[in-house]
Design a protein around this motif. Structure first.
Motif, mmCIF file in Angstrom:
data_model
loop_
_atom_site.group_PDB
_atom_site.id
_atom_site.type_symbol
_atom_site.label_atom_id
_atom_site.label_comp_id
_atom_site.label_asym_id
_atom_site.label_seq_id
_atom_site.Cartn_x
_atom_site.Cartn_y
_atom_site.Cartn_z
ATOM 1 N N GLU A 27 0.817 -1.207 0.000
ATOM 2 C CA GLU A 27 0.000 0.000 0.000
ATOM 3 C C GLU A 27 0.854 1.262 0.000
ATOM 4 N N ASP A 28 2.167 1.099 0.329
ATOM 5 C CA ASP A 28 3.037 2.272 0.317
ATOM 6 C C ASP A 28 3.183 2.789 -1.117
ATOM 7 N N LEU A 31 8.908 3.222 -1.679
ATOM 8 C CA LEU A 31 9.841 2.820 -0.631
ATOM 9 C C LEU A 31 11.182 3.478 -0.914
ATOM 10 N N THR A 32 11.618 4.321 -0.005
ATOM 11 C CA THR A 32 12.887 5.015 -0.186
ATOM 12 C C THR A 32 14.030 4.193 0.398
ATOM 13 N N LEU A 33 15.236 4.494 -0.032
ATOM 14 C CA LEU A 33 16.416 3.810 0.486
ATOM 15 C C LEU A 33 16.583 4.083 1.980
ATOM 16 N N GLU A 34 16.337 5.313 2.389
ATOM 17 C CA GLU A 34 16.474 5.660 3.807
ATOM 18 C C GLU A 34 15.523 4.834 4.671
ATOM 19 N N ARG A 35 14.293 4.687 4.211
ATOM 20 C CA ARG A 35 13.332 3.921 4.991
ATOM 21 C C ARG A 35 13.700 2.437 5.016
ATOM 22 N N TYR A 36 14.160 1.935 3.895
ATOM 23 C CA TYR A 36 14.547 0.521 3.851
ATOM 24 C C TYR A 36 15.724 0.248 4.784
ATOM 25 N N LEU A 72 12.789 -9.679 4.868
ATOM 26 C CA LEU A 72 13.253 -9.497 3.496
ATOM 27 C C LEU A 72 12.272 -10.138 2.509
ATOM 28 N N LEU A 73 11.737 -11.288 2.859
ATOM 29 C CA LEU A 73 10.726 -11.938 2.023
ATOM 30 C C LEU A 73 9.513 -11.022 1.856
ATOM 31 N N HIS A 74 9.059 -10.443 2.959
ATOM 32 C CA HIS A 74 7.908 -9.538 2.943
ATOM 33 C C HIS A 74 8.191 -8.336 2.047
ATOM 34 N N VAL A 75 9.365 -7.762 2.182
ATOM 35 C CA VAL A 75 9.725 -6.581 1.401
ATOM 36 C C VAL A 75 9.794 -6.929 -0.088
ATOM 37 N N MET A 76 10.391 -8.070 -0.408
ATOM 38 C CA MET A 76 10.531 -8.460 -1.813
ATOM 39 C C MET A 76 9.174 -8.667 -2.476
ATOM 40 N N LEU A 77 8.253 -9.305 -1.768
ATOM 41 C CA LEU A 77 6.951 -9.629 -2.354
ATOM 42 C C LEU A 77 6.024 -8.420 -2.442
ATOM 43 N N HIS A 78 6.102 -7.511 -1.454
ATOM 44 C CA HIS A 78 5.102 -6.452 -1.358
ATOM 45 C C HIS A 78 5.639 -5.044 -1.595
ATOM 46 N N CYS A 79 6.942 -4.860 -1.518
ATOM 47 C CA CYS A 79 7.466 -3.495 -1.581
ATOM 48 C C CYS A 79 8.425 -3.254 -2.747
ATOM 49 N N LYS A 81 8.120 -3.543 -5.932
ATOM 50 C CA LYS A 81 7.549 -2.858 -7.094
ATOM 51 C C LYS A 81 7.367 -1.360 -6.867
ATOM 52 N N VAL A 82 7.263 -0.951 -5.610
ATOM 53 C CA VAL A 82 7.077 0.472 -5.316
ATOM 54 C C VAL A 82 8.345 1.092 -4.742
ATOM 55 N N ALA A 83 9.463 0.393 -4.866
ATOM 56 C CA ALA A 83 10.721 0.887 -4.311
ATOM 57 C C ALA A 83 11.435 1.777 -5.313
ATOM 58 N N GLU A 84 12.055 2.818 -4.800
ATOM 59 C CA GLU A 84 12.927 3.622 -5.639
ATOM 60 C C GLU A 84 14.095 2.763 -6.108
ATOM 61 N N LYS A 85 14.757 3.187 -7.171
ATOM 62 C CA LYS A 85 15.853 2.385 -7.720
ATOM 63 C C LYS A 85 16.952 2.109 -6.692
ATOM 64 N N PRO A 86 17.390 3.100 -5.903
ATOM 65 C CA PRO A 86 18.411 2.802 -4.884
ATOM 66 C C PRO A 86 17.912 1.797 -3.848
ATOM 67 N N ALA A 87 16.649 1.905 -3.448
ATOM 68 C CA ALA A 87 16.094 0.951 -2.483
ATOM 69 C C ALA A 87 15.979 -0.435 -3.099
ATOM 70 N N ALA A 88 15.565 -0.505 -4.368
ATOM 71 C CA ALA A 88 15.462 -1.802 -5.048
ATOM 72 C C ALA A 88 16.835 -2.461 -5.154
#
Length: 214
Positions: A27-28, A31-36, A72-79, A81-88
């Motif tokens: 729902e985010d 996702l920014t690198l700082e937050r990750y 990490l599993l949760h982030v990969m599955l749900h976040c 796609k909405v992550a900035e390139k540095p966060a991805a």
């Protein structure tokens, strides 16, 4: 996250190190690198108990890795796609780190968590990145199996108690040596020796005929 300015050494407490506390979901908006980075997943993956083990040791060994892989599993599955390139890029780096660390895992729970993360990576990562991830995972899994097998062999060898000396088994003596032994026996002892086995009986009769105890 509380204490965000102390990212270097402070270990997240259990209530800070979980999916619900992480509060990241699809729902985010982004996702920014700082937050990750506030999740400190790399530290969780590489520590047996978590950052600051000398301060707190109430977590079971390996629990930090289990929690980190779950997040990490949760982030990969749900976040992802909405992550900035540095966060991805950081998410992928942590996923690759988790794959390479499989070679150092010891418990069935850790291996199961790593396998779940591998399945999630297959669903979430781009094909090219997943291929690289899967190759690293498989190499590490083979190394882990070899290490576990070697450790098992070493454990069995350590547990085997070797006597300082083996008692002499007269039954395995060469015939010529046994013949010399029987030649030194008196009549009564020679008769008793002949009852041990057929081979001894034949040798004993040979001594009697040869007058070995005369």
């Amino acid at each position: 996250m509380p204490g965000g300015s102390d990212n270097k050494s402070r270990r997240r407490r259990p209530e800070e190190f979980g999916l619900f506390r992480a509060a990241l979901s699809y729902e985010d908006n982004e996702l920014t690198l700082e937050r990750y980075r506030t999740l400190r997943l790399a530290a969780g993956l590489t520590s047996s108990r978590g950052v600051g083990e000398e301060e707190d040791s109430y977590l079971p060994v390996g629990s930090s890795y289990l929690q980190a892989t779950s997040e990490l599993l949760h982030v990969m599955l749900h976040c992802l796609k909405v992550a900035e390139k540095p966060a991805a890029a950081a998410i992928y780096a942590d996923a690759l780190l988790s794959a390479r660390l499989v070679a150092e895992l010891d418990t069935a729970a850790q291996l199961a968590a790593a396998a779940r993360l591998q399945r999630a990576a297959r669903l979430a990562l781009p094909q090219a990145k997943y291929k690289f991830f899967d190759n690293a995972f498989r190499k590490a899994a083979m190394a882990q199996k070899r290490r576990a097998k070697k450790a098992d062999v070493e454990t069995r060898e350590t547990n085997e108690v070797e006597p300082e000396f083996q008692p002499l088994n007269i039954a395995v003596l060469p015939v010529d040596v046994l013949d010399l032994v029987l030649a030194r026996l008196g009549p009564h002892d020679l008769a008793r020796a002949s009852c041990v086995s057929r081979a001894w009986r034949e040798l004993s009769h040979g001594e009697e005929e040869g007058g070995g105890f005369a």
